[in-house]
Every structure is written in structure tokens, then in C-alpha cells.
Design a protein around this motif. Structure first.
Motif, PDB file in Angstrom:
ATOM      1  N   THR A  73       1.054  -1.365  -0.114  1.00  0.00           N
ATOM      2  CA  THR A  73       0.153   0.136  -0.186  1.00  0.00           C
ATOM      3  C   THR A  73       1.093   0.962   0.156  1.00  0.00           C
ATOM      4  OG1 THR A  73      -0.358   0.028   2.521  1.00  0.00           O
ATOM      5  CG2 THR A  73      -2.277  -0.872   0.622  1.00  0.00           C
ATOM      6  N   PHE A  74       0.613   3.050  -0.674  1.00  0.00           N
ATOM      7  CA  PHE A  74       0.927   4.063  -0.256  1.00  0.00           C
ATOM      8  C   PHE A  74       2.200   3.805   0.958  1.00  0.00           C
ATOM      9  CE2 PHE A  74       1.855   7.725  -0.536  1.00  0.00           C
ATOM     10  CZ  PHE A  74       2.594   8.339  -1.847  1.00  0.00           C
ATOM     11  N   GLU A  75       1.761   3.847   1.903  1.00  0.00           N
ATOM     12  CA  GLU A  75       2.275   4.302   2.833  1.00  0.00           C
ATOM     13  C   GLU A  75       3.031   3.456   3.393  1.00  0.00           C
ATOM     14  OE1 GLU A  75      -0.593   7.202   5.471  1.00  0.00           O
ATOM     15  OE2 GLU A  75       1.144   6.159   6.576  1.00  0.00           O
ATOM     16  N   VAL A  76       3.549   1.860   3.424  1.00  0.00           N
ATOM     17  CA  VAL A  76       3.930   1.319   3.652  1.00  0.00           C
ATOM     18  C   VAL A  76       5.493   1.005   2.044  1.00  0.00           C
ATOM     19  CG1 VAL A  76       4.965  -1.031   3.311  1.00  0.00           C
ATOM     20  CG2 VAL A  76       2.780  -0.379   4.934  1.00  0.00           C
ATOM     21  N   ALA A  77       4.834   1.806   1.242  1.00  0.00           N
ATOM     22  CA  ALA A  77       5.627   1.436   0.212  1.00  0.00           C
ATOM     23  C   ALA A  77       6.770   2.862   0.099  1.00  0.00           C
ATOM     24  CB  ALA A  77       5.010   1.503  -1.638  1.00  0.00           C
TER      25      ALA A  77
END
Ligand code: NFA
Length: 102
Positions: A73-77
Motif C-alpha cells: 500500500t502507498f504508505e508502506v511503499a
């Protein structure tokens, strides 16, 4: 639905929240200077790869120019990209890590 004072019926929440988060591929890019062992180390440390998987991905990037480290997901990436870029800079390697929407 909600019937408010002036005869205006308003439907609220006909759908329940079932939106899946967008997914992002985290990629490592080849260069001529970053040591192969450093790339393997990065894949083990930040992407939870075992030595065999990390070596396979590193060699794929070395031979093809780019390779996938994982999908998040965006924040993890974003966090993975920052961790790799910070580690590369601290060790004075030009290694590049980017994310792209799937
Ligand atoms: N191409 C680099 C070398 O020959 C190794 C490398 C692999 C760098 C994957 C970046 C990514 N030392």
C-alpha cells in the motif's frame, strides 16, 4: 435515507466501505557501482527476502535494468523507498529505488 424539514429526502451511505487500497510496486534500478552484496543486504533487511530470493532479485536487476522488490500500500511503499534511499546515501552508493502504481 433522511427526511429533512423541507421535504428533501437525502440518501446517505447506500454503500458500505469496501474500497480496496491502491497497490504500488517497489522497484530497484541497476547501476554500475553499487556492490551486488549491498543490494542483497537491502533486499534482506527492508523487504524480508531470504538470501536465495534476494540474490535472484539482485541478479534480475543487474541483468535486466530493473526489478520488483515487493507490492505494498502507498504508505508502506513510500517507507520502503525512503529506507533504501537513506541506506544507499549513508553508504555512498548510487542505488535508486522507486515506486509505481500497479
Ligand atoms: N550492477 C551492479 C554491479 O555490477 C550490481 C547491482 C545490481 C546494482 C542491482 C544495482 C542493482 N556491481
Amino acid at each position: 435515507g433522511n427526511e429533512a424539514g423541507r421535504g428533501t429526502a437525502v440518501i446517505t451511505r447506500t454503500k458500505t466501505k469496501t474500497k480496496k487500497p491502491s497497490l504500488y510496486r517497489v522497484l530497484i534500478l541497476n547501476d554500475d557501482y553499487t556492490p551486488m552484496e549491498f543490494v542483497v543486504h537491502v533486499l534482506e533487511r527492508f523487504f524480508q527476502k531470504d538470501r536465495e530470493a534476494a540474490t535472484r532479485i539482485m541478479l534480475h536487476v543487474h541483468n535486466h535494468g530493473v526489478g520488483e522488490c515487493g507490492v505494498y500500500t502507498f504508505e508502506v511503499a513510500e517507507t520502503k523507498v525512503s529506507q533504501v534511499m537513506d541506506s544507499a546515501r549513508q553508504n555512498q552508493h548510487p542505488l535508486q529505488c522507486v515506486m509505481e502504481k500497479k
